[in-house]
Design an enzyme around this catalytic site. Structure first.
Site, short mmCIF file in Angstrom:
data_model
loop_
_atom_site.label_atom_id
_atom_site.label_comp_id
_atom_site.label_asym_id
_atom_site.label_seq_id
_atom_site.Cartn_x
_atom_site.Cartn_y
_atom_site.Cartn_z
N HIS A 35 81.61 23.69 109.97
CA HIS A 35 80.85 22.62 109.33
C HIS A 35 79.59 22.36 110.14
O HIS A 35 79.65 22.25 111.37
CB HIS A 35 81.70 21.36 109.26
CG HIS A 35 80.98 20.17 108.71
ND1 HIS A 35 80.70 19.05 109.46
CD2 HIS A 35 80.47 19.92 107.48
CE1 HIS A 35 80.05 18.16 108.72
NE2 HIS A 35 79.90 18.67 107.51
N SER A 36 78.44 22.29 109.47
CA SER A 36 77.18 21.86 110.09
C SER A 36 76.84 22.76 111.29
O SER A 36 76.67 23.97 111.12
CB SER A 36 77.30 20.38 110.48
OG SER A 36 76.07 19.82 110.75
N TYR A 37 76.74 22.21 112.50
CA TYR A 37 76.51 23.01 113.70
C TYR A 37 77.55 24.12 113.83
O TYR A 37 77.26 25.21 114.34
CB TYR A 37 76.54 22.11 114.93
CG TYR A 37 76.73 22.83 116.24
CD1 TYR A 37 75.69 23.58 116.80
CD2 TYR A 37 77.94 22.78 116.93
CE1 TYR A 37 75.86 24.26 118.00
CE2 TYR A 37 78.13 23.44 118.12
CZ TYR A 37 77.08 24.19 118.67
OH TYR A 37 77.26 24.87 119.85
N HIS A 83 77.10 14.67 103.58
CA HIS A 83 77.34 15.73 104.58
C HIS A 83 78.77 15.70 105.09
O HIS A 83 79.34 16.76 105.39
CB HIS A 83 76.35 15.56 105.73
CG HIS A 83 76.41 16.62 106.77
ND1 HIS A 83 76.36 17.98 106.46
CD2 HIS A 83 76.50 16.55 108.13
CE1 HIS A 83 76.42 18.68 107.57
NE2 HIS A 83 76.51 17.84 108.60
#
Length: 221
Positions: free
Chosen positions: A76-78, A202
């Protein structure tokens, strides 16, 4: 049975993905949700030298020490940076990559080079230690400062991520410009990618855990 390794985004630990991992295990799969060095319960290990390579090594350690093969790696994300690096270094252990509203790097990219000016401002808001960015105010209380070096370091990829099955999950309800929209635009018409757009902020597990679980299971197939 499929093996899943789930990697959280900045400031988050394995606790964020553990509810999904528990549901996968209840369905008979193996699922791991490790916390990266310097975060969560490993916050005491945070130093100025903790970087993207450190976090890639964290994941490689899980793959190798647990002797995992045919793994679905999800980030997820980073965490997209981390799973890309781990898959590149241990391709024989990975079958599929799932990027959950996440960065998808090419060789030489970093979170800094891929993200927006608004995110740059956040990255530069380091705390008192001088090397960690502060959790955003709306994050879960368990969120911890994130090592800045991991967001600035450029990734080194020696191969093509096309070696793996790839899924992209895009969250459509960002407050402002999403740093992940360029990836959605790049891959949504690419037949080599499976792309999903979720009506979600997000934090895709807040209200969308069922959809994320189904996407992970589909990636396993």
């Amino acid at each position: 049975m499929t093996t899943f390794v789930l990697i959280p985004g900045a400031c988050h630990g394995g606790w964020w993905l553990e509810p999904v991992a528990a549901r996968l295990r209840a369905l008979g799969h193996r699922a791991y949700a490790p916390t990266l060095t310097g975060l969560g319960e490993r916050r005491h290990l945070a130093t100025a030298t903790v970087n993207l390579d450190t976090h890639i090594q964290d994941v490689l350690g899980v793959l190798r020490n647990e002797q995992l093969e045919e793994v679905v790696l999800a980030g997820h994300s980073y965490g997209g940076m981390v799973i890309a690096g781990a898959a590149d270094r241990a391709p024989e252990r990975v079958s599929s990559l799932v990027f959950i509203d996440a960065f998808v790097p090419r060789d030489g990219d970093s979170c800094w080079t891929l993200t927006t000016e608004e995110q740059h401002e956040w990255y530069l808001d380091v705390g008192e230690d001088g090397h960690s960015i502060r959790p955003l105010p709306f994050f879960d209380p368990r969120a911890t400062p994130h090592p800045l070096a991991s967001l600035l370091q450029r990734i080194r990829l020696t191969g093509d991520l096309g070696r793996f099955a790839r899924t992209y999950v895009y969250a459509t309800e960002w407050d402002g410009q999403s740093p992940f929209e360029p990836f959605y635009d790049r891959y949504r018409d690419d037949p080599e990618w499976t792309v999903h757009a979720l009506r979600s902020p997000h934090n895709v597990l807040r209200g969308n855990a069922d959809e994320v679980l189904k996407i992970l299971l589909d990636a396993a197939e």
